[in-house]
Motif scaffolding. Structure first.
Motif, PDB file in Angstrom:
ATOM      1  N   ALA A  86       0.829  -1.209   0.000  1.00  0.00           N
ATOM      2  CA  ALA A  86       0.000   0.000   0.000  1.00  0.00           C
ATOM      3  C   ALA A  86       0.861   1.256   0.000  1.00  0.00           C
ATOM      4  O   ALA A  86       0.517   2.265  -0.627  1.00  0.00           O
ATOM      5  N   ALA A  87       2.002   1.199   0.682  1.00  0.00           N
ATOM      6  CA  ALA A  87       2.883   2.361   0.777  1.00  0.00           C
ATOM      7  C   ALA A  87       3.624   2.656  -0.523  1.00  0.00           C
ATOM      8  O   ALA A  87       4.214   3.733  -0.673  1.00  0.00           O
ATOM      9  N   SER A  88       3.584   1.725  -1.471  1.00  0.00           N
ATOM     10  CA  SER A  88       4.306   1.918  -2.728  1.00  0.00           C
ATOM     11  C   SER A  88       3.707   3.020  -3.589  1.00  0.00           C
ATOM     12  O   SER A  88       4.377   3.566  -4.471  1.00  0.00           O
ATOM     13  N   GLY A  89       2.430   3.319  -3.372  1.00  0.00           N
ATOM     14  CA  GLY A  89       1.749   4.296  -4.210  1.00  0.00           C
ATOM     15  C   GLY A  89       1.279   3.737  -5.534  1.00  0.00           C
ATOM     16  O   GLY A  89       0.681   4.463  -6.348  1.00  0.00           O
ATOM     17  N   LEU A  90       1.513   2.451  -5.763  1.00  0.00           N
ATOM     18  CA  LEU A  90       1.140   1.823  -7.038  1.00  0.00           C
ATOM     19  C   LEU A  90      -0.148   1.019  -6.949  1.00  0.00           C
ATOM     20  O   LEU A  90      -0.623   0.501  -7.956  1.00  0.00           O
ATOM     21  N   VAL A  91      -0.691   0.917  -5.743  1.00  0.00           N
ATOM     22  CA  VAL A  91      -1.862   0.058  -5.539  1.00  0.00           C
ATOM     23  C   VAL A  91      -3.112   0.905  -5.353  1.00  0.00           C
ATOM     24  O   VAL A  91      -3.133   1.843  -4.550  1.00  0.00           O
ATOM     25  N   ARG A  92      -4.141   0.569  -6.112  1.00  0.00           N
ATOM     26  CA  ARG A  92      -5.456   1.193  -5.969  1.00  0.00           C
ATOM     27  C   ARG A  92      -6.503   0.090  -5.849  1.00  0.00           C
ATOM     28  O   ARG A  92      -6.233  -1.061  -6.196  1.00  0.00           O
ATOM     29  N   ALA A  93      -7.663   0.429  -5.361  1.00  0.00           N
ATOM     30  CA  ALA A  93      -8.714  -0.572  -5.192  1.00  0.00           C
ATOM     31  C   ALA A  93     -10.038  -0.040  -5.697  1.00  0.00           C
ATOM     32  O   ALA A  93     -10.322   1.155  -5.596  1.00  0.00           O
ATOM     33  N   ILE A  94     -10.822  -0.948  -6.246  1.00  0.00           N
ATOM     34  CA  ILE A  94     -12.213  -0.635  -6.583  1.00  0.00           C
ATOM     35  C   ILE A  94     -13.090  -1.718  -5.964  1.00  0.00           C
ATOM     36  O   ILE A  94     -12.638  -2.835  -5.728  1.00  0.00           O
ATOM     37  N   ASP A  95     -14.321  -1.372  -5.678  1.00  0.00           N
ATOM     38  CA  ASP A  95     -15.255  -2.322  -5.087  1.00  0.00           C
ATOM     39  C   ASP A  95     -15.929  -3.147  -6.168  1.00  0.00           C
ATOM     40  O   ASP A  95     -16.360  -2.608  -7.188  1.00  0.00           O
ATOM     41  N   LEU A  96     -16.002  -4.445  -5.960  1.00  0.00           N
ATOM     42  CA  LEU A  96     -16.578  -5.341  -6.962  1.00  0.00           C
ATOM     43  C   LEU A  96     -17.997  -4.945  -7.334  1.00  0.00           C
ATOM     44  O   LEU A  96     -18.385  -5.002  -8.504  1.00  0.00           O
ATOM     45  N   ASP A  97     -18.783  -4.534  -6.355  1.00  0.00           N
ATOM     46  CA  ASP A  97     -20.199  -4.284  -6.606  1.00  0.00           C
ATOM     47  C   ASP A  97     -20.493  -2.886  -7.140  1.00  0.00           C
ATOM     48  O   ASP A  97     -21.534  -2.673  -7.764  1.00  0.00           O
ATOM     49  N   THR A  98     -19.577  -1.934  -6.926  1.00  0.00           N
ATOM     50  CA  THR A  98     -19.886  -0.562  -7.320  1.00  0.00           C
ATOM     51  C   THR A  98     -18.849   0.084  -8.230  1.00  0.00           C
ATOM     52  O   THR A  98     -19.058   1.200  -8.707  1.00  0.00           O
ATOM     53  N   GLY A  99     -17.737  -0.618  -8.493  1.00  0.00           N
ATOM     54  CA  GLY A  99     -16.640   0.040  -9.189  1.00  0.00           C
ATOM     55  C   GLY A  99     -16.397  -0.366 -10.621  1.00  0.00           C
ATOM     56  O   GLY A  99     -15.304  -0.132 -11.157  1.00  0.00           O
ATOM     57  N   THR A 100     -17.385  -0.963 -11.282  1.00  0.00           N
ATOM     58  CA  THR A 100     -17.177  -1.467 -12.636  1.00  0.00           C
ATOM     59  C   THR A 100     -16.725  -0.378 -13.597  1.00  0.00           C
ATOM     60  O   THR A 100     -15.736  -0.534 -14.317  1.00  0.00           O
ATOM     61  N   GLU A 101     -17.438   0.725 -13.637  1.00  0.00           N
ATOM     62  CA  GLU A 101     -17.074   1.802 -14.556  1.00  0.00           C
ATOM     63  C   GLU A 101     -15.734   2.419 -14.168  1.00  0.00           C
ATOM     64  O   GLU A 101     -14.948   2.806 -15.039  1.00  0.00           O
ATOM     65  N   THR A 102     -15.463   2.490 -12.881  1.00  0.00           N
ATOM     66  CA  THR A 102     -14.193   3.033 -12.413  1.00  0.00           C
ATOM     67  C   THR A 102     -13.030   2.172 -12.882  1.00  0.00           C
ATOM     68  O   THR A 102     -11.984   2.685 -13.301  1.00  0.00           O
ATOM     69  N   LEU A 103     -13.186   0.852 -12.827  1.00  0.00           N
ATOM     70  CA  LEU A 103     -12.128  -0.059 -13.262  1.00  0.00           C
ATOM     71  C   LEU A 103     -11.799   0.160 -14.729  1.00  0.00           C
ATOM     72  O   LEU A 103     -10.623   0.253 -15.107  1.00  0.00           O
ATOM     73  N   ALA A 104     -12.816   0.240 -15.569  1.00  0.00           N
ATOM     74  CA  ALA A 104     -12.583   0.455 -17.002  1.00  0.00           C
ATOM     75  C   ALA A 104     -11.843   1.760 -17.241  1.00  0.00           C
ATOM     76  O   ALA A 104     -10.898   1.813 -18.046  1.00  0.00           O
ATOM     77  N   ALA A 105     -12.231   2.807 -16.529  1.00  0.00           N
ATOM     78  CA  ALA A 105     -11.581   4.108 -16.699  1.00  0.00           C
ATOM     79  C   ALA A 105     -10.133   4.065 -16.225  1.00  0.00           C
ATOM     80  O   ALA A 105      -9.248   4.663 -16.852  1.00  0.00           O
ATOM     81  N   MET A 106      -9.865   3.372 -15.133  1.00  0.00           N
ATOM     82  CA  MET A 106      -8.505   3.254 -14.625  1.00  0.00           C
ATOM     83  C   MET A 106      -7.593   2.585 -15.651  1.00  0.00           C
ATOM     84  O   MET A 106      -6.479   3.049 -15.920  1.00  0.00           O
TER      85      MET A 106
END
Length: 246
Positions: free
Chosen positions: A217-237
């Motif tokens: 987590a401290a690397s700054g390279l890790v992000r998270a999206i929620d399976l149930d609410t983050g579908t569009e966010t994942l595609a954009a990322m």
């Protein structure tokens, strides 16, 4: 010299397999895969046989509606562990269901690859997922022996235009995630899928005592999206990562 062969599956599909030796060059691998030049890479790590049926069902939509289409859009090379279980089965089935043609490369220790119509040499062996286009069979007879080559292939094929998607996962997933960070490859964690993914997602919010998770987590390279609410966010990322490096 690496051995080349065709694998024929019962579904009528074929895949090219390369049995690698320790000395096999990555340039040779890329040439045989037809992947010379730069291609975005999507590395898929996480749960295999220990994923629950409930989680697998919840993930089907994500793979069919997001991951397979975005790999197709960018003609990204998708790299995973290649066996017919968990996230590897999901991406293979999603590629088939969406009629996609992006390269799907599974990397498996040769001592654990249960090839069609052949007797497995180990009780731990697993069948290959039958919708993959290529397999790299690497020296080794332990799960985890494939992880270094997964990282090397992603770096070679994509340069910097690559991303790791982490879903669920066990002990080997921690090693794979660490290697992605060492390669300066961003990781997108799918929170809500259990085990490693949820521990790492919690660490991003300062809610984990796991030292491995805290370090990642401290690397700054890790992000998270929620399976149930983050579908569009994942595609954009993923779009942003590939567009910025292309």
């Amino acid at each position: 010299m690496a051995q080349l062969s065709k694998i024929s599956f019962s579904n009528g599909l074929f895949a090219e397999a390369i049995q690698l030796e320790t000395s096999t060059s990555m340039a040779f691998v890329l040439q045989r895969l037809g992947l010379e030049g730069q291609h975005p890479a999507l590395v898929l790590i996480g749960g295999a046989s220990k994923m629950s049926a409930v989680n697998l069902k919840r993930l089907e939509k994500l793979f069919v509606e997001v991951l397979a289409p975005i790999a197709q859009k960018w003609q990204a090379v998708v790299i995973d562990g290649g066996t017919d279980a968990g996230v590897m089965r999901l991406i293979g089935q999603a590629r088939h269901a969406t009629h996609a043609n992006f390269p799907l490369v599974g990397i498996v220790p040769c001592g654990l690859a249960a090839l069609p119509d052949q007797i497995a040499t180990s009780s731990d062996a697993a069948p290959l997922e039958p919708h993959h286009t290529h397999f790299l069979l690497v020296p080794g007879s332990n799960w985890g022996d494939e992880t270094v080559l997964m990282d090397d292939l992603a770096s070679a094929v994509a340069g910097s235009a690559s991303v790791t998607i982490l879903v669920n996962g066990g002990e080997i997933t921690w090693k794979e995630a660490s290697q992605s960070v060492e390669a300066d490859r961003p990781i997108i964690v799918i929170a809500g899928t259990g085990r490693t993914a949820d521990i790492l997602a919690a660490a991003l919010h300062g809610n984990s005592e796991d030292e491995r998770a805290a370090s990642l987590a401290a690397s700054g390279l890790v992000r998270a999206i929620d399976l149930d609410t983050g579908t569009e966010t994942l595609a954009a990322m993923i779009d942003d990562i590939f567009a910025a490096k292309s």
